[in-house]
Design a protein around this motif. Sequence first.
Motif, PDB file in Angstrom:
ATOM      1  N   ALA A 188       4.671   8.863   5.920  1.00 33.84           N
ATOM      2  CA  ALA A 188       5.791   9.568   5.732  1.00 33.84           C
ATOM      3  C   ALA A 188       5.672  10.937   5.247  1.00 33.84           C
ATOM      4  CB  ALA A 188       6.702   8.752   4.537  1.00 33.84           C
ATOM      5  N   GLU A 189       4.745  11.358   4.975  1.00 37.19           N
ATOM      6  CA  GLU A 189       4.264  13.046   4.716  1.00 37.19           C
ATOM      7  C   GLU A 189       3.418  13.778   5.758  1.00 37.19           C
ATOM      8  OE1 GLU A 189       3.021  13.378   0.621  1.00 37.19           O
ATOM      9  OE2 GLU A 189       4.755  12.029  -0.222  1.00 37.19           O
ATOM     10  N   ASN A 190       2.799  12.998   6.428  1.00 39.84           N
ATOM     11  CA  ASN A 190       1.765  13.589   7.239  1.00 39.84           C
ATOM     12  C   ASN A 190       1.977  13.116   8.582  1.00 39.84           C
ATOM     13  OD1 ASN A 190      -0.400  14.393   8.458  1.00 39.84           O
ATOM     14  ND2 ASN A 190      -2.077  13.929   6.916  1.00 39.84           N
ATOM     15  N   PRO A 191       2.631  13.983   9.459  1.00 39.97           N
ATOM     16  CA  PRO A 191       2.678  13.227  11.158  1.00 39.97           C
ATOM     17  C   PRO A 191       1.491  13.047  11.677  1.00 39.97           C
ATOM     18  CG  PRO A 191       4.181  15.101  10.464  1.00 39.97           C
ATOM     19  CD  PRO A 191       3.270  14.810   9.346  1.00 39.97           C
ATOM     20  N   HIS A 192       0.473  13.844  11.165  1.00 40.02           N
ATOM     21  CA  HIS A 192      -0.890  13.736  11.927  1.00 40.02           C
ATOM     22  C   HIS A 192      -1.649  12.267  11.601  1.00 40.02           C
ATOM     23  CE1 HIS A 192      -1.504  17.726  13.427  1.00 40.02           C
ATOM     24  NE2 HIS A 192      -1.047  18.280  12.174  1.00 40.02           N
ATOM     25  N   PHE A 193      -1.381  11.912  10.534  1.00 39.05           N
ATOM     26  CA  PHE A 193      -1.725  10.399  10.156  1.00 39.05           C
ATOM     27  C   PHE A 193      -0.925   9.418  10.744  1.00 39.05           C
ATOM     28  CE2 PHE A 193      -1.870   7.002   6.861  1.00 39.05           C
ATOM     29  CZ  PHE A 193      -3.333   6.465   7.107  1.00 39.05           C
ATOM     30  N   PHE A 194       0.357   9.557  10.599  1.00 42.66           N
ATOM     31  CA  PHE A 194       1.121   8.728  11.572  1.00 42.66           C
ATOM     32  C   PHE A 194       0.603   8.751  12.795  1.00 42.66           C
ATOM     33  CE2 PHE A 194       4.775   7.503  14.103  1.00 42.66           C
ATOM     34  CZ  PHE A 194       5.405   6.396  13.383  1.00 42.66           C
ATOM     35  N   VAL A 195       0.487   9.574  13.783  1.00 45.66           N
ATOM     36  CA  VAL A 195       0.103   9.435  15.044  1.00 45.66           C
ATOM     37  C   VAL A 195      -1.429   9.030  15.143  1.00 45.66           C
ATOM     38  CG1 VAL A 195      -0.545  11.092  16.822  1.00 45.66           C
ATOM     39  CG2 VAL A 195       1.608  11.283  15.811  1.00 45.66           C
ATOM     40  N   ASP A 196      -2.391   9.336  14.255  1.00 45.30           N
ATOM     41  CA  ASP A 196      -3.591   8.749  14.240  1.00 45.30           C
ATOM     42  C   ASP A 196      -3.537   7.213  14.084  1.00 45.30           C
ATOM     43  OD1 ASP A 196      -5.051  11.074  14.804  1.00 45.30           O
ATOM     44  OD2 ASP A 196      -5.340  11.176  12.444  1.00 45.30           O
TER      45      ASP A 196
ATOM     46  N   ILE B 155       9.725   3.905   5.395  1.00 45.21           N
ATOM     47  CA  ILE B 155      10.162   5.190   4.466  1.00 45.21           C
ATOM     48  C   ILE B 155      10.318   6.062   5.481  1.00 45.21           C
ATOM     49  CG2 ILE B 155       9.437   6.910   2.887  1.00 45.21           C
ATOM     50  CD1 ILE B 155       7.175   4.804   1.771  1.00 45.21           C
ATOM     51  N   ILE B 156      11.609   6.351   5.264  1.00 43.84           N
ATOM     52  CA  ILE B 156      12.077   7.285   6.295  1.00 43.84           C
ATOM     53  C   ILE B 156      11.810   8.563   5.793  1.00 43.84           C
ATOM     54  CG2 ILE B 156      14.338   8.482   7.743  1.00 43.84           C
ATOM     55  CD1 ILE B 156      15.216   5.572   7.349  1.00 43.84           C
ATOM     56  N   PRO B 157      11.077   9.526   6.276  1.00 40.27           N
ATOM     57  CA  PRO B 157      10.722  11.092   5.629  1.00 40.27           C
ATOM     58  C   PRO B 157      12.023  11.482   5.254  1.00 40.27           C
ATOM     59  CG  PRO B 157       9.328  10.512   7.446  1.00 40.27           C
ATOM     60  CD  PRO B 157      10.310   9.304   7.469  1.00 40.27           C
ATOM     61  N   GLY B 158      12.290  12.371   4.306  1.00 37.94           N
ATOM     62  CA  GLY B 158      13.565  12.905   3.951  1.00 37.94           C
ATOM     63  C   GLY B 158      14.631  12.272   3.232  1.00 37.94           C
ATOM     64  N   VAL B 159      14.633  10.877   3.250  1.00 39.62           N
ATOM     65  CA  VAL B 159      15.372  10.142   2.518  1.00 39.62           C
ATOM     66  C   VAL B 159      15.173  10.048   1.045  1.00 39.62           C
ATOM     67  CG1 VAL B 159      16.348   7.924   2.176  1.00 39.62           C
ATOM     68  CG2 VAL B 159      15.910   8.605   4.486  1.00 39.62           C
TER      69      VAL B 159
ATOM     70  N   LEU C 249      14.208   4.342  11.860  1.00 41.41           N
ATOM     71  CA  LEU C 249      15.585   4.865  11.601  1.00 41.41           C
ATOM     72  C   LEU C 249      16.851   3.491  11.251  1.00 41.41           C
ATOM     73  CD1 LEU C 249      15.899   7.815  14.090  1.00 41.41           C
ATOM     74  CD2 LEU C 249      15.432   7.890  11.415  1.00 41.41           C
ATOM     75  N   ALA C 250      16.396   2.514  12.086  1.00 47.07           N
ATOM     76  CA  ALA C 250      17.215   1.386  11.794  1.00 47.07           C
ATOM     77  C   ALA C 250      17.184   0.971  10.412  1.00 47.07           C
ATOM     78  CB  ALA C 250      16.977   0.170  12.593  1.00 47.07           C
ATOM     79  N   TYR C 251      16.280   1.197   9.536  1.00 52.41           N
ATOM     80  CA  TYR C 251      16.086   0.475   8.043  1.00 52.41           C
ATOM     81  C   TYR C 251      16.592   1.621   7.096  1.00 52.41           C
ATOM     82  CZ  TYR C 251      13.538  -3.422   9.771  1.00 52.41           C
ATOM     83  OH  TYR C 251      13.613  -4.848  10.310  1.00 52.41           O
ATOM     84  N   PHE C 252      17.419   2.382   7.516  1.00 53.21           N
ATOM     85  CA  PHE C 252      18.211   3.241   6.447  1.00 53.21           C
ATOM     86  C   PHE C 252      19.118   2.083   5.915  1.00 53.21           C
ATOM     87  CE2 PHE C 252      21.509   5.816   4.724  1.00 53.21           C
ATOM     88  CZ  PHE C 252      20.742   6.683   3.992  1.00 53.21           C
TER      89      PHE C 252
ATOM     90  N   PRO D 253       0.849  -1.124   0.016  1.00 49.58           N
ATOM     91  CA  PRO D 253       0.073  -0.036  -0.016  1.00 49.58           C
ATOM     92  C   PRO D 253       0.953   1.063   0.024  1.00 49.58           C
ATOM     93  CG  PRO D 253       0.046  -0.869   2.250  1.00 49.58           C
ATOM     94  CD  PRO D 253       0.684  -1.898   1.259  1.00 49.58           C
ATOM     95  N   SER D 254       1.303   1.600  -1.260  1.00 48.57           N
ATOM     96  CA  SER D 254       2.431   2.681  -1.343  1.00 48.57           C
ATOM     97  C   SER D 254       1.795   3.895  -0.873  1.00 48.57           C
ATOM     98  CB  SER D 254       3.296   2.671  -2.632  1.00 48.57           C
ATOM     99  OG  SER D 254       2.386   2.658  -3.594  1.00 48.57           O
ATOM    100  N   GLN D 255       0.572   4.052  -1.300  1.00 49.47           N
ATOM    101  CA  GLN D 255       0.165   5.565  -0.870  1.00 49.47           C
ATOM    102  C   GLN D 255      -0.293   5.505   0.568  1.00 49.47           C
ATOM    103  OE1 GLN D 255      -0.866   7.815  -3.210  1.00 49.47           O
ATOM    104  NE2 GLN D 255      -0.259   6.654  -4.871  1.00 49.47           N
TER     105      GLN D 255
END
Length: 171
Positions: free
Chosen positions: A21-29, A71-75, A114-117, A13-15
């Motif tokens: 990775a782009e929406n911190p609100h969604f991540f915390v939800d 997916i690490i944001p910013g990579v 972060l370990a999965y870089f 589910p790449s979307q």
Amino acid sequence: LSVLNSYHSDYRPSQLYGELAENPHFFVDVLSWHYTPADPENIEPERKSMPKENLEQLAQKSYQLLDNFMIIPGVRSDNTIDNAVMDQWITQVRELALKADRIAAADSHIGTLLAYFPEEGTGCWPPDEISAAIERINTSSLKDSFAVAVINKRGSTGRGVFDGGAIEKNN
């Protein structure tokens, strides 16, 4: 998510991962769907009114989503890191998780992420940007999760009963 994340499917589910990775609100939800607040008195009223089966399904699906999110944001695609993007995402996730009383869970997932870089072709691992983020946050939840994920991503080994320590001696 069960079908998309199954071992028989190459589709992911790449979307949803992109949104995490782009929406911190969604991540915390999503994090909040799986983890209850650290203080039992902070359990949201909607959880009390929701049927137990729905809560369990929501918790399972959110865990599947978080567990497979790497997916690490910013990579960037060339494995360079936009430190401002990564730090902003981490800071926002931690602020939102603190308000939701789930900071330890957030730190744990950030450490694992972060370990999965990727280690291949990067020279020094972990890169300075990831090391700096770990040092800045400096919680046991993050550091422990990072260490466990580094060990776990190497996979398991197997050997015969009488092989002894030959594998370790040769490495």
